[in-house]
Design an enzyme around this catalytic site. Structure first.
Site, PDB file in Angstrom:
ATOM      1  N   GLU A 153       0.830  -1.212   0.000  1.00 15.82           N
ATOM      2  CA  GLU A 153       0.000   0.000   0.000  1.00 15.82           C
ATOM      3  C   GLU A 153       0.865   1.264   0.000  1.00 15.82           C
ATOM      4  OE1 GLU A 153      -2.858  -0.244   3.162  1.00 15.82           O
ATOM      5  OE2 GLU A 153      -4.167  -1.518   1.971  1.00 15.82           O
ATOM      6  N   GLU A 309      -6.577  -7.876  -0.389  1.00 10.92           N
ATOM      7  CA  GLU A 309      -6.923  -7.796   1.032  1.00 10.92           C
ATOM      8  C   GLU A 309      -8.374  -7.396   1.202  1.00 10.92           C
ATOM      9  OE1 GLU A 309      -4.713  -5.207   3.577  1.00 10.92           O
ATOM     10  OE2 GLU A 309      -2.816  -5.714   2.656  1.00 10.92           O
TER      11      GLU A 309
HETATM   12  C1  GLA Z   1      -4.055  -2.478   4.992  1.00  5.87           C
HETATM   13  C2  GLA Z   1      -2.661  -3.048   5.102  1.00  5.87           C
HETATM   14  C3  GLA Z   1      -2.591  -4.257   5.977  1.00  5.87           C
HETATM   15  C4  GLA Z   1      -3.435  -4.089   7.200  1.00  5.87           C
HETATM   16  C5  GLA Z   1      -4.844  -3.777   6.798  1.00  5.87           C
HETATM   17  C6  GLA Z   1      -5.789  -3.634   7.953  1.00  5.87           C
HETATM   18  O1  GLA Z   1      -4.785  -3.000   3.986  1.00  5.87           O
HETATM   19  O2  GLA Z   1      -2.124  -3.349   3.846  1.00  5.87           O
HETATM   20  O3  GLA Z   1      -1.243  -4.466   6.318  1.00  5.87           O
HETATM   21  O4  GLA Z   1      -2.918  -3.061   7.985  1.00  5.87           O
HETATM   22  O5  GLA Z   1      -4.845  -2.555   6.123  1.00  5.87           O
HETATM   23  O6  GLA Z   1      -7.089  -3.390   7.521  1.00  5.87           O
END
Ligand code: GLA
Length: 671
Positions: A153, A309
Site C-alpha cells: 500500500e 486484502e
Molecule cells: C491495509 C494493510 C494491511 C493491514 C490492513 C488492515 O490493507 O495493507 O497491512 O494493515 O490494512 O485493515
C-alpha cells in the site's frame, strides 16, 4: 511455474496475508493443516518482516523464510512473496535520522508505527534495493514463489514528504518538466502575488504558508509526490525483472486513493490488485465496493485482477468496527469475482496476539477454528471457490464507462475554488450510484482509454482537461458516441489556468452551450428543476447559468435570477449526442435521467429486480453468459431472470424465478 502461467489456468486463488514471524514455528504446522482445510492456495508473506530478515544492516537471516517457503510448497500453497520494504527496521532511522518523513508543518514522523521513511531518502532507497536484490536472488528458483508483492500500500500513511531532500528532488522534477524558470513562471502564473522565481533554489514544496499556496505549485507537488511513489515501485520492479523475469509483479492498490495516479502506475505491473475494506455500517458499502472492483478491473484494461486484502469480519482502525453479517463476507467476495477478480485474499490469515492490529479480523480468529462462525464461513468459501476455476477466465460485460482522471481530481480539490463542497468522489458517486443501483455495469476509463468501446461515456467531472483529451471526447461524440458531462468540467488546462472564452471552452462546440457564470449554492440552499417532459426535481450544491448555443434544454431552473434558463442540456453533435448536467439533482431524479439517457443509447438494465439486488454478467471465452445475482438485503428475495439454465453453485435448474436468501448469491448460466 509462475503465476503468469498459473493465472491463465482455470483457478481461483484463495488465502491471505500470512505473518508467521509473529508465531513460534510449531504453529506453522497447524497453519498448514488449516490452510489445506480451508482451500488456501496463495499467501502473501514477509510484508512486515524486514527487521526479521535483516535484524542489523547487512546481517541477513533468511533461514526461517527458507523453511517457510518449503513448508508452503509441500502443502500446495504458493507464495506472493513480499519485498518487505514497507516498514524499515528501527536501525534505519537510528543510523539515518534524515530518512524519516516530514510533514508540511515541519513535523518529523518517527518510527514505532510503520512506513516511517521519506520516499526520496537515499538511505532508505539503498537499503530497500539491497534487500530486494537479496530476496530475489535467494528465492528466484523456489517452486513456491508465484508472485512478487512489492512494498505494501504505497503511500497509505506517508504519501508525501516535505524535508530538504524532498525539496531538492522536487526542484529536479520541476526542472525536468519545465526546462527553464521562464517556462515554470509562465505555467505557475507567478506574476500573481509577487511569486516570480529567479533561482531554482528559491522554489520549495508547498510547505505551510500564510494563505493559499500557488495552485499550480500545489498541483505539481501532487504530480511529483505521485511520481515519487511510482518511482519507488519502479526501483523494486527493475531489480525483480532483472533477476526473476519469469515472476510477475504487483503492489496492492487501495482503489480510489487520491495521492497516487494508479492509471499511470497500473501498466508497470503484471497484474493489478486491490485492498478493499467497505464499512458494513455504511448503507452505500456495496456500491462503494463495486466501484473499487470496477476501478481495479479497468486499471488493468479488463484483465483478471487480484483482491489482495479484505477482512473476514471487522477491521480495527475505524472508531467503531462493525462486523460483516453472516454471509456478507462471501457475498462481497463473490461481488469481486463478479466484477472480474480471479483471486480472493484477506488480511490476514491468523489473528495477531500482539501489536496494533490484534483486534483485526482474520481467517483463524483468536478463539480458534472450533465452533467459530468466521472459520466456518471462510473455509466454506475457500472450498466453494475451488469449484469455480473456469470463471477466472471470463470477462465482465459492460456497455458504458465513467471517465476518471487523477490530475483533474487533484486540481478540483485544491483550495480557492468557487465551492470546496464540489469534490471528486461526490461527483463520481452521483453518477456511479444510480448506474450501480440499476445494474448497468460500467468500466472506468481514463484519458488514454479507447472511448469507442462504449455506447456512453459518463464524465462526472473533468475540471482539468488537456487539449488532446478534449479533442478525443469531441471526436468520440462526432463519431456516434454519447457523452454525459457533469458541471465544472473543462474549466482549466493542465497548468491549472482558466480556459478563456466562456466555460467550458474546450467542450462548447460539442455541448452546444456557453456558461456565463457559476452560481454555487450555500449549505442547505436548494433550487428546483422543471423537466421538458413535465417532471420536476430539487437540486442543490451548484447551478450553471447557461446560454444555449445549439443545445436544447432537457430541464430548466425554477428559482433564483436564472429561473427559466437551462440546467440540463442535450446537443446532437456529428453522429452522437452530448448531454450536460449543470447542477446536482436529487438521487432519484438523477437515476431516472440516466436510465432515460441509457435507453436512448440502447443500454438497458439486464433485469427488473428489487433494490439491493445486484446483477453482473461475465462472458466466458466460448461465449456463455454467467449471471451473478447478489442479494445485498438482509432478507430472502425472489427475482425473475430472463433466462433458463443452471445455478453454477448448486447445480439446480434456474427457470425464471430465483430465490436468494439474506446476503445470498446465485451464479446462473444460461442453457
Ligand atoms: C491495509 C494493510 C494491511 C493491514 C490492513 C488492515 O490493507 O495493507 O497491512 O494493515 O490494512 O485493515
Amino acid at each position: 511455474m509462475s503465476v503468469r502461467t498459473l493465472l491463465e489456468q482455470p483457478r481461483i486463488w484463495y488465502g491471505g496475508d500470512y505473518n508467521p514471524e509473529q508465531w513460534p514455528e510449531e504453529v506453522w504446522h497447524e497453519d498448514m493443516r488449516l490452510m489445506q482445510q480451508a482451500g488456501v492456495n496463495l499467501v502473501s508473506i514477509g510484508i512486515f518482516a524486514w527487521s526479521h530478515l535483516e535484524p542489523q544492516p547487512g546481517q541477513v537471516e533468511f533461514g526461517w523464510l527458507d523453511r517457510l517457503m518449503d513448508l508452503l510448497y509441500a502443502h500446495g500453497v504458493h507464495a506472493a512473496l513480499s519485498t518487505a520494504t514497507a516498514s524499515p527496521p528501527p536501525w534505519l532511522a537510528h543510523r539515518h535520522p534524515d530518512s524519516l518523513p516530514v510533514t508540511a508543518d515541519g513535523v518529523t514522523l518517527w518510527p514505532g508505527g510503520r512506513q516511517a521513511y521519506c520516499p526520496h531518502s537515499p538511505a532508505y532507497r539503498q537499503a530497500a534495493s539491497a534487500l530486494v536484490m537479496r530476496l530475489a536472488e535467494r528465492y528466484r528458483a523456489h517452486p513456491a514463489l508465484a508472485l512478487w508483492h512489492i512494498n505494501n500500500e504505497y503511500g497509505c500513511h506517508v504519501s508525501e514528504c516535505f524535508c530538504d531532500v524532498s525539496a531538492a528532488a522536487f526542484r529536479q522534477w520541476l526542472s525536468e518538466r519545465y526546462g527553464t524558470l521562464d517556462e515554470l513562471n509562465q505555467a505557475w502564473g507567478t506574476a500573481f502575488w509577487s511569486q516570480r522565481y529567479g533561482l531554482w533554489e528559491e522554489i520549495n514544496p508547498p510547505r505551510r504558508a500564510p494563505t493559499f499556496a500557488n495552485p499550480t505549485q500545489q498541483l505539481d507537488w501532487r504530480r511529483f509526490s505521485s511520481d515519487s511513489l511510482i518511482a519507488l515501485g519502479d526501483m523494486e520492479t527493475a531489480i525483480l525483472r532483472r533477476i526473476t523475469p519469469h515472476v510477475p509483479v504487483t503492489t496492492n492498490f487501495m482503489g480510489f486513493f487520491k495521492p497516487a495516479d494508479y492509471r499511470k502506475w497500473a501498466h508497470r505491473e503484471d497484474i493489478v490488485s486491490l485492498d478493499t475494506y467497505p464499512d458494513p455500517a455504511d448503507p452505500f458499502a456495496a456500491a462503494q465496493n463495486a466501484a473499487q472492483c470496477d476501478l481495479t478491473r479497468s486499471l488493468g484494461d479488463g484483465k483478471p485482477w487480484m483482491l489482495m486484502e479484505q477482512t473476514s469480519s471487522a477491521v480495527n482502525w475505524r472508531s467503531r468496527n462493525v462486523l460483516k453479517q453472516p454471509g456478507q463476507m462471501r457475498l462481497w467476495s463473490m461481488q469481486a469475482l463478479a466484477r472480474g477478480a480471479n483471486t480472493i485474499l484477506f488480511f490476514q490469515w491468523r489473528a495477531a496476539k500482539a501489536g496494533a492490529e490484534k483486534f483485526h479480523g482474520a481467517l483463524v480468529p483468536h478463539v480458534g477454528t472450533q465452533e467459530s462462525r468466521v472459520w466456518r464461513e471462510v473455509s466454506a468459501l475457500g472450498n466453494e471457490l475451488q469449484e469455480l476455476g473456469p470463471l477466472a477466465q471470463s470477462r465482465v460485460q459492460v456497455d458504458t464507462a465513467l471517465l476518471v482522471d487523477w490530475q483533474s481530481w487533484w486540481a478540483l480539490e485544491l483550495d480557492s475554488k468557487p465551492s470546496t463542497a464540489v469534490t471528486f468522489y461526490d461527483r463520481l458517486a452521483s453518477f456511479y450510484g444510480p448506474l450501480y443501483a440499476t445494474n448497468m455495469t460500467s468500466d472506468f476509463v481514463f484519458t488514454d482509454s479507447d472511448f469507442a468501446n462504449y455506447k456512453i461515456v459518463f464524465v462526472p467531472n473533468l475540471y482539468l482537461v488537456d487539449d488532446a483529451t478534449a479533442a478525443r471526447l469531441e471526436a468520440y461524440v462526432a463519431g456516434g458516441g454519447t457523452v454525459v458531462m457533469g458541471f465544472f468540467s473543462g474549466i482549466v488546462d493542465e497548468n491549472e489556468q482558466i480556459r478563456l472564452g466562456g466555460y467550458p471552452a474546450p467542450f462548447r462546440r460539442m455541448l452546444g452551450i456557453r456558461i456565463e457564470e457559476f452560481a454555487p449554492m450555500a449549505e442547505g440552499e436548494h433550487n428546483a428543476l422543471r423537466f421538458a417532459d413535465g417532471g420536476s426535481s430539487v437540486c442543490d450544491l451548484w447551478a450553471d447559468v447557461i446560454d444555449l448555443e445549439g443545445a436544447s434544454a432537457l430541464a430548466t431552473f425554477t428559482g433564483n435570477f436564472y429561473a427559466g434558463r437551462a440546467a440540463i442540456t442535450e446537443h446532437a453533435f456529428g453522429r452522437g449526442r452530448a448531454i450536460y448536467i449543470g447542477t446536482r439533482l436529487a438521487p432519484e431524479a438523477m437515476a431516472a435521467l440516466l436510465v432515460r439517457i441509457c435507453a436512448a443509447a440502447g443500454v438497458r438494465p439486464p433485469a427488473n429486480v428489487p433494490a439491493g439486488v445486484e446483477i453482473v454478467r461475465r462472458q466466458t471465452e466460448d461465449g456463455r453468459i454467467l449471471w451473478f445475482v447478489l442479494n445485498h438485503r438482509p432478507e430472502l428475495v425472489t427475482v425473475t431472470l430472463p433466462l433458463a439454465g443452471t445455478d453454477v453453485l448448486t447445480g439446480a435448474a434456474v427457470a425464471g424465478a430465483v430465490a436468494l436468501e439474506a446476503y445470498g448469491v446465485s451464479i446462473a448460466q444460461a442453457g
